[in-house]
Write a protein that holds these residues in place. Structure first.
Motif, PDB file in Angstrom:
ATOM      1  N   MET A 194       0.750  -1.268   0.077  1.00 25.14           N
ATOM      2  CA  MET A 194      -0.003  -0.063   0.076  1.00 25.14           C
ATOM      3  C   MET A 194       0.705   1.204   0.024  1.00 25.14           C
ATOM      4  N   LEU A 195       1.846   1.426   0.844  1.00 31.39           N
ATOM      5  CA  LEU A 195       2.788   2.596   1.014  1.00 31.39           C
ATOM      6  C   LEU A 195       3.324   2.489  -0.277  1.00 31.39           C
ATOM      7  N   ARG A 196       3.883   1.589  -0.893  1.00 26.61           N
ATOM      8  CA  ARG A 196       5.083   1.702  -1.913  1.00 26.61           C
ATOM      9  C   ARG A 196       4.109   2.020  -3.451  1.00 26.61           C
ATOM     10  N   ARG A 197       2.875   1.620  -3.348  1.00 21.27           N
ATOM     11  CA  ARG A 197       2.203   2.053  -4.345  1.00 21.27           C
ATOM     12  C   ARG A 197       1.786   3.689  -4.389  1.00 21.27           C
ATOM     13  N   SER A 198       1.689   3.914  -3.291  1.00 17.05           N
ATOM     14  CA  SER A 198       1.413   5.279  -3.264  1.00 17.05           C
ATOM     15  C   SER A 198       2.498   6.340  -2.815  1.00 17.05           C
ATOM     16  N   SER A 199       3.324   6.009  -2.378  1.00 13.12           N
ATOM     17  CA  SER A 199       4.667   6.931  -2.024  1.00 13.12           C
ATOM     18  C   SER A 199       5.847   6.691  -2.708  1.00 13.12           C
ATOM     19  N   GLY A 200       5.813   5.317  -2.949  1.00 18.84           N
ATOM     20  CA  GLY A 200       7.240   4.899  -3.643  1.00 18.84           C
ATOM     21  C   GLY A 200       8.350   4.501  -2.519  1.00 18.84           C
ATOM     22  N   THR A 201       7.841   4.534  -1.228  1.00 12.15           N
ATOM     23  CA  THR A 201       8.563   3.808  -0.339  1.00 12.15           C
ATOM     24  C   THR A 201       7.581   3.028   0.577  1.00 12.15           C
ATOM     25  N   GLY A 202       8.488   1.791   0.739  1.00 17.87           N
ATOM     26  CA  GLY A 202       7.782   0.701   1.492  1.00 17.87           C
ATOM     27  C   GLY A 202       8.211   0.684   2.817  1.00 17.87           C
ATOM     28  N   CYS A 203       7.688  -0.311   3.669  1.00 20.30           N
ATOM     29  CA  CYS A 203       7.900  -0.295   5.106  1.00 20.30           C
ATOM     30  C   CYS A 203       8.092  -1.730   5.535  1.00 20.30           C
ATOM     31  N   ARG A 204       8.525  -1.782   6.919  1.00 18.62           N
ATOM     32  CA  ARG A 204       8.518  -3.210   7.615  1.00 18.62           C
ATOM     33  C   ARG A 204       7.611  -2.937   8.878  1.00 18.62           C
ATOM     34  N   LEU A 205       6.853  -3.964   9.053  1.00 17.21           N
ATOM     35  CA  LEU A 205       5.709  -3.711  10.295  1.00 17.21           C
ATOM     36  C   LEU A 205       6.699  -4.159  11.288  1.00 17.21           C
ATOM     37  N   GLU A 206       6.419  -3.529  12.319  1.00 20.44           N
ATOM     38  CA  GLU A 206       6.935  -3.565  13.759  1.00 20.44           C
ATOM     39  C   GLU A 206       5.873  -4.020  14.627  1.00 20.44           C
ATOM     40  N   GLY A 207       4.582  -3.750  14.532  1.00 18.30           N
ATOM     41  CA  GLY A 207       3.622  -4.018  15.421  1.00 18.30           C
ATOM     42  C   GLY A 207       2.219  -3.114  15.206  1.00 18.30           C
ATOM     43  N   GLU A 208       1.061  -3.586  15.537  1.00 20.18           N
ATOM     44  CA  GLU A 208      -0.195  -3.109  15.747  1.00 20.18           C
ATOM     45  C   GLU A 208      -0.528  -2.250  16.768  1.00 20.18           C
ATOM     46  N   LEU A 209      -0.972  -0.832  16.646  1.00 20.93           N
ATOM     47  CA  LEU A 209      -1.133   0.019  17.805  1.00 20.93           C
ATOM     48  C   LEU A 209      -2.616  -0.382  18.009  1.00 20.93           C
ATOM     49  N   THR A 210      -2.718  -0.866  19.249  1.00 20.57           N
ATOM     50  CA  THR A 210      -4.461  -1.435  19.511  1.00 20.57           C
ATOM     51  C   THR A 210      -5.218  -0.410  20.233  1.00 20.57           C
ATOM     52  N   ASP A 211      -4.596   0.818  20.723  1.00 23.71           N
ATOM     53  CA  ASP A 211      -5.505   1.650  21.501  1.00 23.71           C
ATOM     54  C   ASP A 211      -6.468   2.602  20.753  1.00 23.71           C
ATOM     55  N   GLY A 212      -6.473   2.673  19.396  1.00 17.84           N
ATOM     56  CA  GLY A 212      -7.146   3.517  18.733  1.00 17.84           C
ATOM     57  C   GLY A 212      -8.742   2.917  18.780  1.00 17.84           C
ATOM     58  N   TRP A 213      -9.603   3.738  18.552  1.00 19.24           N
ATOM     59  CA  TRP A 213     -11.164   3.166  18.597  1.00 19.24           C
ATOM     60  C   TRP A 213     -11.888   3.141  17.159  1.00 19.24           C
ATOM     61  N   PHE A 214     -11.135   3.748  16.079  1.00 24.40           N
ATOM     62  CA  PHE A 214     -11.851   3.815  14.972  1.00 24.40           C
ATOM     63  C   PHE A 214     -10.918   3.332  13.856  1.00 24.40           C
TER      64      PHE A 214
END
Length: 322
Positions: free
Chosen positions: A17-37
């Motif tokens: 998703m990031l690579r398609r939109s910005s040209g830069t990819g990423c490595r997942l480190e973890g989900e942040l679960t505190d958000g509500w939406f």
């Protein structure tokens, strides 16, 4: 917090998703679960920077009317506050079609750093008051009140018109999800209508975050390092900010927060009409918290009781105002 509005992505999906939109990819480190939406993920970008990716709900997932288009609202607020200066916040690194990439703040959310027991709490509240005053210097670019996202259609030429539309939308949302309120819709409408004169005192549409509870305020080394989660923002009465700020401590006339707010040029006169408006804003937030349990699928009994209690207390206060 588990919610039906959250979109769960794998590491491979996030990177693509990031690579398609910005040209830069990423490595997942973890989900942040505190958000509500939205769903949120801590990642490491290809250039080595740590970042947070916030992802909007999947297409077709029902949301409250005011929530339509709020990812774009959050990005807009980041840009407005960056231009205004003086409000610490993450850097908006990239805006995708349905996600944001923001920098990682120093410190911890205030609620995780001790809440009202945090070291230097009063000084922090004083600093937060000054920051809030600077946030409120941002004005609506077109002079209209209410939510900025055109998808919501909840704005107006004056504050009573916009606030009434915002309240009506939540009543309609409660009906849509078959949420039984503890008060008839007609009574809530009557209480809002009775406050029209007090609402009409607000003649300039200032930016209002409206979600400044301790979980959205980062602190470190006895300093506020940033405000996050701007998506609930609207243009209206700056005094409405006190409703969520109250979750973190005293917001009375002599409080450190209000003292800092006034020192930074913010105006808060605790007149009878201001108290009337604050009761209306508590009614609105209580109604919002109750209504959102529908689309998000909340079943936590404590949260539901808290939300309904806030709504009941606001109705009682408005009844007493006559």
């Amino acid at each position: 917090m588990q919610s039906q509005t959250k979109r769960l992505l794998t590491a491979e999906q996030l990177d693509a998703m990031l690579r398609r939109s910005s040209g830069t990819g990423c490595r997942l480190e973890g989900e942040l679960t505190d958000g509500w939406f939205n769903s949120a993920y801590r990642v490491r970008l290809d250039d080595g920077r740590p970042a947070v990716v916030k992802v909007a709900p999947p297409d077709g997932v029902p949301v409250l009317r005011y929530e339509r288009g709020i990812m774009a609202t959050e990005a807009m607020v980041y840009r407005q506050l960056d231009a205004a200066g003086g409000v610490p916040q993450p850097e908006l690194i990239h805006q995708g079609p349905d996600f944001l990439v923001i920098s990682v703040l120093d410190g911890l959310p205030w609620d995780k750093a001790g809440g009202d027991k945090a070291d230097g709490h009063e000084a922090l509240r004083h600093e937060l008051g000054r920051i809030t005053a600077r946030l409120h210097t941002v004005r609506s670019p077109d002079g209209r009140f209410g939510y900025p996202a055109p998808e919501a259609g909840l704005d107006g030429p004056d504050w009573p018109t916009a606030f009434t539309a915002m309240t009506e939308a939540l009543l309609a949302d409660a009906d849509r999800w078959e949420i039984q309120l503890d008060h008839p819709h007609a009574e809530i409408r009557s209480l809002v209508a009775a406050g029209t004169g007090a609402l009409a005192e607000v003649t300039e549409p200032a930016l209002v975050h409206f979600d400044l509870w301790p979980g959205n305020i980062f602190i470190a080394n006895r300093s506020v390092t940033g405000l996050i989660d701007h998506e609930r923002a609207f243009y209206g009465d700056p005094a409405a900010e006190l409703v969520s700020l109250d979750f973190g401590g005293d917001t009375g006339p002599a409080s450190p927060l209000v003292t800092g707010y006034r020192e930074a040029g913010g105006r808060l006169d605790f007149t009878p009409t201001l108290h009337h408006r604050l009761a209306l804003y508590r009614l609105y937030l209580g109604l919002l918290l109750v209504a959102e349990c529908g689309p998000r699928g909340y079943t936590d009994a404590d949260h539901i009781a808290f939300s309904r209690g806030m709504l009941r207390d606001a109705v009682r206060a408005l009844r007493e105002l006559g």
